[in-house]
Scaffold this active site. Structure first.
Site, mmCIF file in Angstrom:
data_model
loop_
_atom_site.group_PDB
_atom_site.id
_atom_site.type_symbol
_atom_site.label_atom_id
_atom_site.label_comp_id
_atom_site.label_asym_id
_atom_site.label_seq_id
_atom_site.Cartn_x
_atom_site.Cartn_y
_atom_site.Cartn_z
ATOM 1 C CB THR A 115 -0.904 0.021 1.249
ATOM 2 O OG1 THR A 115 -1.568 1.284 1.358
ATOM 3 C CG2 THR A 115 -0.101 -0.201 2.521
ATOM 4 C CE1 TYR B 41 -3.690 -1.940 4.896
ATOM 5 C CE2 TYR B 41 -3.518 0.372 4.273
ATOM 6 C CZ TYR B 41 -3.643 -0.962 3.913
ATOM 7 O OH TYR B 41 -3.708 -1.314 2.596
#
Length: 334
Positions: A117, A141
């Protein structure tokens, strides 16, 4: 030779399965169905319910299907949730990925594609941000994904397999043929939320932060069509198969749109002026992040075909209408 796609019943994973199946590849899917759906997997593809950290199950799948490559999509992805419950994210995204990599090593898997990501960059000093930028994630995250990248890098160096880490920017849209799309009811993706609001499935939507140092004060993101992202995985896999070395590559278009610009695009596509309430920032949200994606274009030959925000929004809206019709049919039938 087969490819194991973890999380292949989810949003991005199901599109990867479609891309592989369309090319005649042998695919097997492993999914725990926490956010995915069995019906989202392409017809004819074996689907097994289970956990990527279940080493016996994964090893059996690899042996039974002759798996030589893994594309790993299974993960937790909601930034605010990761801030509230970081241990969940380090377990689901880092610890379980580590276990999957160990099984891959022990069973002789040759290539590993990892779904990472842009959140690993945090709030970059410059935009577009390249792969050489120093990672500085702002949320558990992002950190959980970065830690998984490190595990993969070190394991590959020690055990002689090759990998591709693909750092996604904001994934949106749906399969142009209408075969799959973002289907999780409580998904937090901006375009999905805006489409649901336009269709009356939500009474309103919220805009988190209007005081960012951006042209209109709202966050700016690089939105990549999910079909183009699946194609990026395919070219990365081809690179590894042809003897190319391990890579880390950004996946985005190189230009950004603000939250308000996206909302206006959904209003144009739907013809509905829905309610969007302005509110405070969320924890973990960078002001702006746009991809520098020269590497995957120039070195791997990736050519995106859906770089158009209005087109992305139109397809996302069509998918939401299809989901709504299917849910209504199920309600009437029951």
């Amino acid at each position: 030779m087969a490819i194991l796609v973890t999380g292949g019943a989810g949003y991005i994973g199901s599109h990867m399965v479609l891309a592989l199946k369309d090319r005649g590849e042998d695919v097997v899917v492993l999914d725990d169905f926490s956010t995915g759906f069995p019906w989202a997997v392409a017809d004819g593809v074996p689907v097994v319910e289970g956990d990527v950290a279940d080493r016996e199950l994964v090893a059996r799948l690899i042996a039974d299907h002759g798996v030589t490559e893994i594309a790993h999509f299974a993960a937790k992805i909601v930034v605010p949730e990761s801030v509230e419950n970081p241990l969940l994210y380090y377990h689901a995204n880092t610890a379980k990925t580590r276990d999957l990599i160990e099984t891959a090593v022990k069973t002789g898997v040759k290539h590993f594609i990892f779904s990472s990501t842009a959140a690993v960059y945090g709030n970059p000093l410059t935009n577009p941000v390249g792969e050489d930028a120093v990672p500085a994630p702002m949320s558990p995250y992002g950190t959980s994904k970065l830690m998984s990248e490190w595990v993969l890098r070190d394991a590959a160096a020690a055990h002689g397999f090759t990998y591709a880490v693909l750092r996604y920017f904001n994934v949106a849209g749906a399969d142009p043929q209408g075969r799959s799309g973002q289907s999780t009811p409580n998904a937090t993706h901006l375009i999905k939320v805006a489409c649901q609001t336009a269709l009356g499935q939500r009474p309103k939507m919220d805009v988190f932060g209007t005081d960012f140092p951006t042209p209109d004060g709202t966050c700016v993101r690089d939105y990549i069509h999910v079909t183009d992202l699946a194609e990026a995985h395919v070219v990365a896999l081809q690179h590894l198969r042809q003897g190319g070395g391990s890579i880390t590559a950004n996946c985005g278009y190189g230009r950004g749109f603000s939250v308000l610009e996206v909302i206006e695009a959904v209003k144009r596509a739907s013809g509905i002026d829905f309610r969007a309430d302005l509110g405070p920032r969320r924890a973990g949200d960078p002001a702006m992040i746009v991809a520098k994606a020269d590497f995957i274009r120039q070195q791997l030959g990736w050519v995106p075909g859906h770089d158009d925000l209005d087109g992305i929004v139109t397809q996302a809206l069509a998918w939401e209408k299809r989901l709504g019709a299917a849910h209504e049919q199920d309600r009437v039938s029951s």
